[in-house]
Design a protein around this motif. Structure first.
Motif, PDB file in Angstrom:
ATOM      1  N   PRO A  13      80.093  -5.991 -73.953  1.00 24.28           N
ATOM      2  CA  PRO A  13      79.112  -6.966 -73.454  1.00 24.28           C
ATOM      3  C   PRO A  13      79.685  -8.385 -73.512  1.00 24.28           C
ATOM      4  CG  PRO A  13      78.060  -5.401 -74.935  1.00 24.28           C
ATOM      5  CD  PRO A  13      79.539  -5.136 -75.020  1.00 24.28           C
ATOM      6  N   GLY A  14      79.591  -9.093 -72.429  1.00 19.03           N
ATOM      7  CA  GLY A  14      80.123 -10.447 -72.372  1.00 19.03           C
ATOM      8  C   GLY A  14      81.533 -10.539 -71.834  1.00 19.03           C
ATOM      9  N   ASP A  15      82.228  -9.410 -71.703  1.00 18.17           N
ATOM     10  CA  ASP A  15      83.575  -9.416 -71.133  1.00 18.17           C
ATOM     11  C   ASP A  15      83.523  -9.763 -69.642  1.00 18.17           C
ATOM     12  OD1 ASP A  15      84.647  -8.737 -73.532  1.00 18.17           O
ATOM     13  OD2 ASP A  15      85.325  -6.734 -72.949  1.00 18.17           O
ATOM     14  N   VAL A  16      84.500 -10.559 -69.192  1.00 20.53           N
ATOM     15  CA  VAL A  16      84.565 -10.955 -67.786  1.00 20.53           C
ATOM     16  C   VAL A  16      86.011 -10.870 -67.319  1.00 20.53           C
ATOM     17  CG1 VAL A  16      84.067 -12.767 -66.103  1.00 20.53           C
ATOM     18  CG2 VAL A  16      82.637 -12.564 -68.147  1.00 20.53           C
ATOM     19  N   PHE A  17      86.262 -10.160 -66.226  1.00 20.74           N
ATOM     20  CA  PHE A  17      87.614 -10.156 -65.650  1.00 20.74           C
ATOM     21  C   PHE A  17      87.960 -11.580 -65.214  1.00 20.74           C
ATOM     22  CE2 PHE A  17      86.541  -5.610 -64.720  1.00 20.74           C
ATOM     23  CZ  PHE A  17      87.564  -5.042 -65.459  1.00 20.74           C
ATOM     24  N   PRO A  19      86.523 -20.575 -58.106  1.00 16.99           N
ATOM     25  CA  PRO A  19      87.071 -21.815 -58.687  1.00 16.99           C
ATOM     26  C   PRO A  19      87.495 -21.646 -60.145  1.00 16.99           C
ATOM     27  CG  PRO A  19      85.113 -22.301 -57.408  1.00 16.99           C
ATOM     28  CD  PRO A  19      85.189 -20.811 -57.514  1.00 16.99           C
ATOM     29  N   ARG A  20      86.688 -20.939 -60.945  1.00 19.51           N
ATOM     30  CA  ARG A  20      87.029 -20.723 -62.351  1.00 19.51           C
ATOM     31  C   ARG A  20      88.299 -19.872 -62.467  1.00 19.51           C
ATOM     32  NH1 ARG A  20      86.442 -23.391 -66.621  1.00 19.51           N
ATOM     33  NH2 ARG A  20      88.698 -23.111 -66.520  1.00 19.51           N
ATOM     34  N   THR A  21      88.401 -18.872 -61.597  1.00 16.49           N
ATOM     35  CA  THR A  21      89.589 -18.011 -61.578  1.00 16.49           C
ATOM     36  C   THR A  21      90.848 -18.829 -61.326  1.00 16.49           C
ATOM     37  OG1 THR A  21      88.341 -16.076 -60.815  1.00 16.49           O
ATOM     38  CG2 THR A  21      90.708 -16.105 -60.356  1.00 16.49           C
ATOM     39  N   LEU A  22      90.802 -19.683 -60.305  1.00 18.69           N
ATOM     40  CA  LEU A  22      91.972 -20.476 -59.938  1.00 18.69           C
ATOM     41  C   LEU A  22      92.304 -21.507 -61.015  1.00 18.69           C
ATOM     42  CD1 LEU A  22      91.074 -20.938 -56.174  1.00 18.69           C
ATOM     43  CD2 LEU A  22      92.795 -19.397 -57.133  1.00 18.69           C
ATOM     44  N   ALA A  23      91.282 -22.098 -61.625  1.00 18.92           N
ATOM     45  CA  ALA A  23      91.518 -23.047 -62.714  1.00 18.92           C
ATOM     46  C   ALA A  23      92.184 -22.346 -63.891  1.00 18.92           C
ATOM     47  CB  ALA A  23      90.198 -23.690 -63.138  1.00 18.92           C
ATOM     48  N   SER A  50      90.330 -16.459 -75.038  1.00 13.76           N
ATOM     49  CA  SER A  50      89.153 -16.984 -75.731  1.00 13.76           C
ATOM     50  C   SER A  50      88.438 -17.974 -74.815  1.00 13.76           C
ATOM     51  CB  SER A  50      89.568 -17.671 -77.032  1.00 13.76           C
ATOM     52  OG  SER A  50      88.444 -18.182 -77.704  1.00 13.76           O
ATOM     53  N   ARG A  51      87.369 -17.533 -74.190  1.00 14.38           N
ATOM     54  CA  ARG A  51      86.618 -18.372 -73.264  1.00 14.38           C
ATOM     55  C   ARG A  51      85.115 -18.119 -73.462  1.00 14.38           C
ATOM     56  NH1 ARG A  51      91.237 -19.838 -71.918  1.00 14.38           N
ATOM     57  NH2 ARG A  51      92.004 -20.258 -69.814  1.00 14.38           N
ATOM     58  N   LYS A  52      84.364 -19.182 -73.586  1.00 11.81           N
ATOM     59  CA  LYS A  52      82.903 -19.067 -73.564  1.00 11.81           C
ATOM     60  C   LYS A  52      82.451 -19.565 -72.203  1.00 11.81           C
ATOM     61  CE  LYS A  52      78.697 -20.102 -76.144  1.00 11.81           C
ATOM     62  NZ  LYS A  52      78.111 -20.762 -77.346  1.00 11.81           N
ATOM     63  N   LEU A  53      82.137 -18.648 -71.332  1.00 14.92           N
ATOM     64  CA  LEU A  53      81.848 -18.986 -69.942  1.00 14.92           C
ATOM     65  C   LEU A  53      80.350 -19.182 -69.723  1.00 14.92           C
ATOM     66  CD1 LEU A  53      84.184 -16.346 -68.261  1.00 14.92           C
ATOM     67  CD2 LEU A  53      84.594 -18.802 -68.379  1.00 14.92           C
ATOM     68  N   PRO A  54      79.964 -20.301 -69.095  1.00 17.23           N
ATOM     69  CA  PRO A  54      78.555 -20.470 -68.716  1.00 17.23           C
ATOM     70  C   PRO A  54      78.213 -19.541 -67.560  1.00 17.23           C
ATOM     71  CG  PRO A  54      79.870 -22.287 -67.882  1.00 17.23           C
ATOM     72  CD  PRO A  54      80.780 -21.467 -68.746  1.00 17.23           C
ATOM     73  N   PRO A  55      76.951 -19.201 -67.392  1.00 14.17           N
ATOM     74  CA  PRO A  55      76.560 -18.246 -66.329  1.00 14.17           C
ATOM     75  C   PRO A  55      77.033 -18.659 -64.944  1.00 14.17           C
ATOM     76  CG  PRO A  55      74.724 -18.649 -67.822  1.00 14.17           C
ATOM     77  CD  PRO A  55      75.799 -19.616 -68.205  1.00 14.17           C
ATOM     78  N   GLU A  56      77.078 -19.966 -64.663  1.00 16.56           N
ATOM     79  CA  GLU A  56      77.462 -20.408 -63.317  1.00 16.56           C
ATOM     80  C   GLU A  56      78.939 -20.197 -63.020  1.00 16.56           C
ATOM     81  OE1 GLU A  56      77.294 -24.158 -65.958  1.00 16.56           O
ATOM     82  OE2 GLU A  56      76.136 -22.312 -65.646  1.00 16.56           O
ATOM     83  N   GLU A  57      79.732 -19.829 -64.023  1.00 17.47           N
ATOM     84  CA  GLU A  57      81.151 -19.555 -63.791  1.00 17.47           C
ATOM     85  C   GLU A  57      81.452 -18.058 -63.744  1.00 17.47           C
ATOM     86  OE1 GLU A  57      83.580 -21.776 -66.515  1.00 17.47           O
ATOM     87  OE2 GLU A  57      82.694 -23.695 -65.935  1.00 17.47           O
ATOM     88  N   ILE A  58      80.389 -17.256 -63.710  1.00 19.46           N
ATOM     89  CA  ILE A  58      80.532 -15.804 -63.569  1.00 19.46           C
ATOM     90  C   ILE A  58      79.954 -15.407 -62.218  1.00 19.46           C
ATOM     91  CG2 ILE A  58      79.979 -13.546 -64.537  1.00 19.46           C
ATOM     92  CD1 ILE A  58      79.656 -14.922 -67.246  1.00 19.46           C
TER      93      ILE A  58
END
Length: 304
Positions: free
Chosen positions: A69-73, A132-136, A112-120
């Motif tokens: 839970p919370g993992d993001v590619f 955009p988050r991917t490229l950054a 180690s990243r705490k991603l806000p919902p708008e970046e998922i």
């Protein structure tokens, strides 16, 4: 299973297998039933660098069931999900962002990243960072040879602009200077990942003034062709022959090679020094030393 692995099955990781091809062996009936299903697709083998990206896509698919839970590619894995084509795969590991300390496992790299919902992203059936988050992230954590081709493709598609990426590069963040440089070097003008890598190499070797996608004419005004790169003042042109230049040509590789040869001869007759680079040439320093020397020599003749 052991017998099938010699025929139609490939072990990807423990407990995970990929069907390589359709199978008509009666001993492999369960596999054959899957392989002949109309919804089944098989891994594509290109016989070149694209196979590394294809293998990573397989690894990503095999990790779906193991996500916490919370993992993001993220990073290059996310870029592949967003249908971008990397010029290079620096690591064969699946990249995942997680709100936890970083980890480097066999086959998986945890950032180690705490991603806000708008970046998922909500575009896919599984969690992946937005484009955009991917490229950054790629720009922050990977080399220019990896990030610039991916950013350039996204710019060319019109799905992002530079500010979408730079707005995510926070001051004081590790890798920010390199990431800003990656955005600066990227361009929607590059028509292939190989051209973007070439632009990175120009930067690394101190070659300036190379303009992408320039139409070239003879002194009489006859159109010769469009160069991948041409120097802004010296008669020096660089053509980058990536995988797709010949084999994705609608008229076939033979016709593409013929047209390329004719254009090369026309450029030489018009007084240009032409460098035809394969993808492998992009990693040979002597090639770029020769390009730089040709530019300097041409400019000296003008001023001398």
């Amino acid at each position: 299973m052991a017998e099938a692995e010699q025929c139609c099955l490939r072990r990807v990781r423990k407990g995970h297998f990929v069907i390589r091809k359709a199978c008509d062996n009666d001993h492999h009936t369960p596999i054959r039933d899957f392989s002949t299903d109309q919804d089944t697709s098989f891994p594509t083998v290109f016989g070149d660098l694209r196979d590394e990206a294809e293998e990573l896509r397989v690894q990503i698919a095999c990790r779906l069931g193991a996500l916490l839970p919370g993992d993001v590619f993220s990073h290059v894995s996310a870029a592949l999900i967003h249908r971008l084509d990397p010029a290079l795969i620096e690591s064969s590991k699946v990249e995942i962002s997680r709100d936890s300390p970083p980890r480097n496992y066999d086959g998986v790299l945890i950032y180690s990243r705490k991603l806000p919902p708008e970046e998922i992203s909500s575009e896919f059936a599984y969690p992946v960072t937005t484009l955009p988050r991917t490229l950054a992230d790629v720009a922050l954590d990977h080399s220019l040879e990896v990030s610039v081709p991916l950013i350039s493709q996204a710019l060319r598609s019109g799905k992002v602009d530079r500010s979408d990426i730079t707005d995510l590069l926070v001051k004081g963040q590790r890798g920010r200077r390199r990431a800003l440089l990656a955005v600066e070097l990227s361009s929607a003008e590059y028509e292939s990942p190989a051209e973007a890598v070439c632009a990175v190499k120009f930067h690394r070797f101190g070659i300036t003034g190379m303009v992408p996608q320039v139409e070239t004419f003879t002194e009489s005004g006859r159109f010769i062709g469009r160069n991948d790169f041409r120097h802004e003042s010296a008669p020096v042109a660089v053509e980058v022959h990536g995988v797709g230049k010949f084999y994705l040509n609608p008229h076939g590789p033979d016709e593409a090679a013929k047209l390329s040869h004719q254009r090369n001869m026309d450029l030489l007759n018009a007084g240009f020094k032409v460098f035809n680079l394969s993808f492998g040439d992009l990693f040979r320093p002597r090639i770029f030393a020769a390009i730089k020397r040709a530019i300097e020599t041409a400019n000296q003749r003008k001023t001398g």
